[in-house]
Design an enzyme around this catalytic site. Structure first.
Site, PDB file in Angstrom:
ATOM      1  N   LYS A 151      26.074  48.411  26.086  1.00 12.48           N
ATOM      2  CA  LYS A 151      26.561  49.691  26.526  1.00 12.48           C
ATOM      3  C   LYS A 151      27.994  49.874  26.048  1.00 12.48           C
ATOM      4  O   LYS A 151      28.615  48.873  25.705  1.00 12.48           O
ATOM      5  CB  LYS A 151      26.415  49.843  28.036  1.00 12.48           C
ATOM      6  N   HIS A 181      23.420  45.122  31.868  1.00 10.82           N
ATOM      7  CA  HIS A 181      23.461  43.749  32.386  1.00 10.82           C
ATOM      8  C   HIS A 181      23.151  43.677  33.887  1.00 10.82           C
ATOM      9  O   HIS A 181      22.838  42.610  34.393  1.00 10.82           O
ATOM     10  CB  HIS A 181      24.791  43.064  32.043  1.00 10.82           C
ATOM     11  N   LYS A 185      20.633  40.718  36.822  1.00 12.52           N
ATOM     12  CA  LYS A 185      21.027  40.098  38.091  1.00 12.52           C
ATOM     13  C   LYS A 185      19.773  39.798  38.909  1.00 12.52           C
ATOM     14  O   LYS A 185      18.900  40.655  39.055  1.00 12.52           O
ATOM     15  CB  LYS A 185      21.965  41.035  38.867  1.00 12.52           C
ATOM     16  N   GLU A 219      34.647  47.009  43.204  1.00 13.60           N
ATOM     17  CA  GLU A 219      35.333  45.913  42.520  1.00 13.60           C
ATOM     18  C   GLU A 219      36.759  45.811  43.026  1.00 13.60           C
ATOM     19  O   GLU A 219      37.348  46.822  43.431  1.00 13.60           O
ATOM     20  CB  GLU A 219      35.383  46.170  41.016  1.00 13.60           C
ATOM     21  N   ASP A 238      31.238  54.914  32.913  1.00 16.20           N
ATOM     22  CA  ASP A 238      31.202  53.463  32.803  1.00 16.20           C
ATOM     23  C   ASP A 238      30.126  52.848  33.699  1.00 16.20           C
ATOM     24  O   ASP A 238      29.523  51.838  33.351  1.00 16.20           O
ATOM     25  CB  ASP A 238      32.586  52.903  33.191  1.00 16.20           C
ATOM     26  N   HIS A 243      24.479  51.454  35.257  1.00 16.60           N
ATOM     27  CA  HIS A 243      24.287  50.442  36.304  1.00 16.60           C
ATOM     28  C   HIS A 243      23.789  51.033  37.620  1.00 16.60           C
ATOM     29  O   HIS A 243      22.820  50.553  38.201  1.00 16.60           O
ATOM     30  CB  HIS A 243      25.601  49.710  36.575  1.00 16.60           C
ATOM     31  N   LYS A 339      37.206  50.748  41.105  1.00 14.83           N
ATOM     32  CA  LYS A 339      38.018  49.563  40.824  1.00 14.83           C
ATOM     33  C   LYS A 339      39.153  49.498  41.837  1.00 14.83           C
ATOM     34  O   LYS A 339      39.522  50.513  42.422  1.00 14.83           O
ATOM     35  CB  LYS A 339      38.578  49.650  39.402  1.00 14.83           C
TER      36      LYS A 339
HETATM   37  C1  BG6 Z   1      30.694  46.836  33.046  1.00 15.72           C
HETATM   38  C2  BG6 Z   1      31.779  47.864  33.162  1.00 15.72           C
HETATM   39  O1  BG6 Z   1      29.587  47.372  32.384  1.00 15.72           O
HETATM   40  O2  BG6 Z   1      30.332  46.404  34.350  1.00 15.72           O
HETATM   41  C3  BG6 Z   1      32.983  47.275  33.861  1.00 15.72           C
HETATM   42  O3  BG6 Z   1      32.152  48.332  31.867  1.00 15.72           O
HETATM   43  C4  BG6 Z   1      32.577  46.694  35.201  1.00 15.72           C
HETATM   44  O4  BG6 Z   1      34.005  48.240  34.026  1.00 15.72           O
HETATM   45  C5  BG6 Z   1      31.379  45.775  35.065  1.00 15.72           C
HETATM   46  O5  BG6 Z   1      33.674  45.972  35.709  1.00 15.72           O
HETATM   47  C6  BG6 Z   1      30.844  45.364  36.420  1.00 15.72           C
HETATM   48  O6  BG6 Z   1      29.877  44.377  36.267  1.00 15.72           O
HETATM   49  P1  BG6 Z   1      29.713  43.217  37.330  1.00 15.72           P
HETATM   50  O7  BG6 Z   1      28.523  42.445  36.854  1.00 15.72           O
HETATM   51  O8  BG6 Z   1      30.981  42.438  37.285  1.00 15.72           O
HETATM   52  O9  BG6 Z   1      29.495  43.880  38.650  1.00 15.72           O
END
Ligand code: BG6
Length: 487
Positions: A151, A181, A185, A219, A238, A243, A339
Site C-alpha cells: 500500500k 498487512h 494479523k 497508536e 493511510d 486497514h 496517531k
Molecule cells: C501502516 C500505516 O499501513 O499501518 C502507518 O501507513 C500505521 O501509518 C501502520 O502506523 C499501523 O500498523 P500496525 O500494524 O502497527 O497497527
C-alpha cells in the site's frame, strides 16, 4: 513447504525489506515452510554486492536481539534458519524505470517467481509495466509469476482505478497480490472463525441484536520520519479504505458460500459496496498538538520533520458509517484511528442491544450494562465478552464483568511479524488475504466524497497523549453512545 520459487524484492535496501520481509522469511525458514530451491533476488537503485547485502542484513537481524521495540524481536538469531536465508540471498543493481533492469532480470529468472514491490507507490505502475514488457509476467509450463503490491494502492478512486488498469494490462488479476498487512494479523483472520463457527454468536450477529459496532486503531507513535509521505496522505487515506475497512469486512460481511478465495472476496466487495458514502457531518478530522506521551513531552504534528507549519493534514479520523444491507440496517459502525493517542490498541467491539425483559431495571438504577464482545487485535490478541452477573451479597445487585481469552494463554506464540502468512499464501497461490481490484475500488468510492469535502476543511486539534478531539466524543454522544475509553 511452499513450492520452489525466486522472491524478487524491488527495494532490496529499504526499510520494509530489513524490518519485516527478512524476519518473516527467517520465521518461515524456521518453520520449514520454504523449499530448498527457494531463493531471493534483491533489486535496488544503489550498488550492492551479494556479500555486502548479506552482511548488512545479518547485522540488522542481529540488532533485533537488542531492540524490543521492533516488530521482530528474538533472544538470539538461530544460525540454521538465518543461514538458510542468508546463503540464498542475491542482489542486483537496477533502475526501476529502465528497460535494461528488466532485461537483466529476464536473463536471470526461470520458473516460479514472486515479485515483491517493497518500493514507494510511484514505482508500482512503472515496475509492473517493465515486468510485462520484458515478458516476465508470462506464465507457462506450470510456472507462476505473481506480483505483491504494497500500500498505498492509489490516493483516491480515480488513481486506484488507473493503477488497476495499468497493472491489469500486463497480467491477469489472479497474478496480483495487493497487500494489506492487517490481514496478516492472527486475530483478524480469526474473526471469521469466531463468527461463523460458533452457534452462540452467529445468530445474533445482526441488527436485531446488535446496537452498534466500534472499530478503533489507536497508536501512540507520531508520524516519526514519514512526514514527506504523510503530509499529502493523512490518516483517512493511510488507514481507512484499507486497514479499517478490512476489519469492517471481516466483522460485517455475509457468510461466504465456502472458504474459497473468490467466495470470500466476493462477500467483502459486496459489503464495502453497501457502505453509504460518508457525509462530512458524520466525520471528524483531528491533528495532534504538542502534549505528553508516556511521560515525555512530544511535539505537535506541525513541528515534526517534513511537515508544514500550517499543515491541515489529519492525524486522526472518526467516522460514523451506515451499511445499507438487511443485516446491518440501522446499526451504526463507528470507526476511529489516530496517531499520538493515549493508548496503543486495535480492537473491534460489538455492542449488543439490551435483553428484552427489564427485570433488573429497578428504581435504584441498577441497569444492566450492555453486553459487548471485544475482539482485541493489538497489542494483546484475544477476545472478551462483557456480561452481567449478580454481585455477591444478600441483595440482588448487578455487576458487569469481563470474561475473556488471550491467545497467549491457549496457544504457543508462533514467531510472527505479520508477513509470514501473507508471503506463504502468495507462494502457495492463495489470494484470500489479499485485496482484489474491485474491493479496493469500492473502498475508495466509499471515502471519496469525504476526501473531496475535506480538501479545504480545518482540523480539530487534540493534545498528543489524549484520547483524541472532543468532536469525536460528540459524534457518539449525540447518538447517546460513547467510545470505549482509551488509556
Ligand atoms: C501502516 C500505516 O499501513 O499501518 C502507518 O501507513 C500505521 O501509518 C501502520 O502506523 C499501523 O500498523 P500496525 O500494524 O502497527 O497497527
Amino acid at each position: 513447504p511452499a513450492p520452489p520459487c525466486t522472491l524478487v524484492i524491488f527495494g532490496a535496501g529499504g526499510d520494509l525489506t530489513k524490518r519485516l520481509l527478512m524476519p518473516a522469511l527467517y520465521n518461515l525458514a524456521g518453520g520449514g515452510l520454504l523449499d530448498q530451491k527457494f531463493s531471493v533476488l534483491g533489486v535496488d537503485h544503489n550498488p550492492l554486492t551479494d556479500d555486502g547485502w548479506r552482511d548488512d542484513l545479518t547485522g540488522t537481524m542481529e540488532s533485533f536481539t537488542k531492540d524490543t521495540s521492533a516488530e521482530f524481536h528474538a533472544e538470539r538469531i538461530d544460525p540454521r534458519s538465518w543461514g538458510f536465508i542468508r546463503e540464498r540471498l542475491h542482489v542486483m543493481q537496477g533502475d526501476f524505470s529502465e528497460e535494461a533492469t528488466f532485461r537483466d532480470l529476464a536473463g536471470r529468472l526461470t520458473g516460479n517467481v514472486v515479485f515483491y514491490l517493497a518500493v514507494s507507490a510511484r514505482f508500482f505502475g512503472p515496475i509492473v509495466k517493465g515486468l510485462g514488457k520484458a515478458g516476465l509476467l508470462k506464465q507457462g509450463d506450470g510456472a507462476f509469476r505473481r506480483v505483491v503490491i504494497e500500500k498505498p494502492f492509489g490516493v483516491d478512486l480515480a488513481s486506484a482505478k488507473a493503477l488497476n488498469e495499468t497493472i491489469l494490462a500486463q497480467g491477469d488479476e489472479s497474478q496480483f497480490y495487493r497487500i494489506d498487512h492487517f490481514l496478516g494479523k492472527e486475530t483478524v483472520q480469526s474473526i471469521l472463525a469466531l463468527r461463523f463457527a460458533n452457534a452462540l454468536l452467529e445468530p445474533i450477529w445482526r441488527s436485531e441484536y446488535v446496537d452498534h459496532v466500534e472499530i478503533t486503531a489507536a497508536e501512540t507513535i507520531g508520524v516519526e520520519e514519514r512526514g514527506r509521505f504523510y503530509e499529502p496522505t493523512g490518516a483517512l487515506r493511510d488507514m481507512v479504505p484499507n486497514h479499517l475497512f478490512q476489519l469492517l469486512t471481516m466483522v460485517a460481511m455475509e457468510p461466504p458460500g465456502s472458504f474459497d478465495a473468490e467466495a470470500v472476496r466476493d462477500e467483502k466487495t459486496r459489503l464495502v459496496t453497501a457502505i453509504r458514502p460518508v457525509s462530512p457531518q458524520d466525520a471528524v478530522r483531528g491533528q495532534y498538538a504538542a502534549g505528553r506521551e508516556e511521560g515525555k513531552a512530544v511535539p505537535a504534528y506541525r513541528d515534526e520533520p517534513d511537515v508544514a507549519k500550517d499543515s491541515r493534514t489529519e492525524t486522526y479520523v472518526a467516522l460514523k458509517l451506515a451499511i445499507d444491507n438487511p443485516r446491518w440496517s440501522g446499526v451504526p459502525f463507528y470507526l476511529r484511528t489516530g496517531k499520538r493517542l493515549a493508548d496503543r490498541h486495535t480492537a473491534i467491539t460489538v455492542h449488543f442491544k439490551p435483553a428484552p425483559f427489564t427485570l433488573f431495571r429497578g428504581a435504584d438504577g441498577d441497569e444492566p450494562a450492555s453486553n459487548v464482545m471485544r475482539l482485541n487485535i493489538d497489542p494483546e490478541p484475544g477476545s472478551f465478552t462483557g456480561l452481567n452477573v449478580k454481585r455477591p451479597g444478600p441483595q440482588m445487585h448487578l455487576a458487569a464483568i469481563e470474561s475473556g481469552f488471550r491467545y497467549a494463554d491457549f496457544f504457543d506464540p508462533a514467531p510472527t511479524v505479520g508477513y509470514e502468512t501473507l508471503l506463504y499464501d502468495c507462494m502457495m497461490g492463495d489470494p484470500t488475504l489479499f485485496q482484489r481490484a474491485d474491493t479496493i475500488e469500492a473502498s475508495w468510492a466509499a471515502v471519496d466524497p469525504l476526501i473531496k469535502a475535506w480538501k479545504d476543511a480545518p482540523v480539530c486539534l487534540y493534545p498528543a497523549g489524549s484520547p483524541g478531539p472532543k468532536e469525536a466524543e460528540e459524534l457518539l454522544s449525540r447518538d447517546g453512545r460513547a467510545w470505549l475509553p482509551l488509556g
